[in-house]
Design a protein around this motif. Structure first.
Motif, PDB file in Angstrom:
ATOM      1  N   ARG A  48      56.396  38.899  43.100  1.00  0.00           N
ATOM      2  CA  ARG A  48      55.563  39.685  43.769  1.00  0.00           C
ATOM      3  C   ARG A  48      55.605  41.182  42.820  1.00  0.00           C
ATOM      4  O   ARG A  48      56.522  41.100  42.363  1.00  0.00           O
ATOM      5  CB  ARG A  48      56.401  40.272  45.422  1.00  0.00           C
ATOM      6  N   ASP A  50      53.220  44.483  43.434  1.00  0.00           N
ATOM      7  CA  ASP A  50      51.653  44.833  44.502  1.00  0.00           C
ATOM      8  C   ASP A  50      51.421  43.810  45.567  1.00  0.00           C
ATOM      9  O   ASP A  50      51.060  43.557  46.209  1.00  0.00           O
ATOM     10  CB  ASP A  50      50.674  45.298  43.953  1.00  0.00           C
ATOM     11  N   ASP A  51      52.724  43.183  46.543  1.00  0.00           N
ATOM     12  CA  ASP A  51      53.124  42.458  47.608  1.00  0.00           C
ATOM     13  C   ASP A  51      51.674  41.307  46.826  1.00  0.00           C
ATOM     14  O   ASP A  51      51.186  40.370  48.603  1.00  0.00           O
ATOM     15  CB  ASP A  51      52.377  43.261  48.346  1.00  0.00           C
ATOM     16  N   TYR A  52      51.696  40.547  46.005  1.00  0.00           N
ATOM     17  CA  TYR A  52      50.814  39.623  45.885  1.00  0.00           C
ATOM     18  C   TYR A  52      52.195  38.676  45.385  1.00  0.00           C
ATOM     19  O   TYR A  52      52.709  38.800  44.123  1.00  0.00           O
ATOM     20  CB  TYR A  52      49.736  39.623  45.170  1.00  0.00           C
ATOM     21  N   ASN A  73      46.687  37.775  48.609  1.00  0.00           N
ATOM     22  CA  ASN A  73      47.922  38.601  49.659  1.00  0.00           C
ATOM     23  C   ASN A  73      47.136  37.640  50.989  1.00  0.00           C
ATOM     24  O   ASN A  73      47.351  38.462  52.316  1.00  0.00           O
ATOM     25  CB  ASN A  73      48.467  40.031  49.736  1.00  0.00           C
TER      26      ASN A  73
END
Length: 160
Positions: A48, A50-52, A73
């Motif tokens: 992951r 940047d939260d992707y 996301n």
């Protein structure tokens, strides 16, 4: 087009060695990036940024191709497919990397993806692998940020 035979590979230059999942793991570790191995697919690493969600995969015959794929996301209702396709096409027409696309993930929802592919058929140096990873992460994340800018506040309603 047929695949070249292994014997036709270019001779190795200094520091140029075949790519492997272990070399990708090493590059990610040296940057302090956390990742997990995929038990069902040993040629895939998951992480992951940047939260992707991202996948680092080796593909093709003898696995000399590094593919870095990220998933946005958010999920988008299938009723907005044409709008999402237009956003992806606009991006693809103006840039070389990453290739971006829309994929139906279930009956009513779409996912948006970006991917960058690097051919390491002749092998590569550690620096080349680092640059490939950096290119994949930066360009895919740039696409996701562009989506977020284009959609603005309505992002909050996407996953509902």
């Amino acid at each position: 087009m047929t695949q070249p035979q292994a014997s036709s590979a270019l001779p190795a230059a200094d520091g140029v060695t075949p790519i492997s999942i272990e070399r990708i793991e090493s590059a990610l570790s040296q940057h302090g990036y956390a990742f997990v191995e995929d038990a069902e697919h040993p040629e895939v690493l998951r992480a992951r940024f940047d939260d992707y969600r991202f996948q680092f995969m080796l593909a093709s015959v003898n696995r000399p191709v590094l593919q870095i794929r990220g998933r946005w996301n958010h999920s988008v209702d299938v009723s907005r497919k044409h709008e999402m396709l237009r956003l992806c096409n606009d991006w693809n027409m103006g840039r070389v990397w990453p290739k971006v696309y829309v994929r139906r993930e279930n009956e009513g929802m779409l996912g948006l993806y970006g991917e960058v592919t690097h051919d390491f058929y002749g092998g590569g140096t550690d620096q080349q692998i680092d640059r490939a990873i950096e290119c994949g992460l930066r360009t895919v994340i740039a696409f996701f940020h562009e989506l977020e800018d284009q959609l603005g506040p309505e992002i909050e309603d996407l996953d509902a």
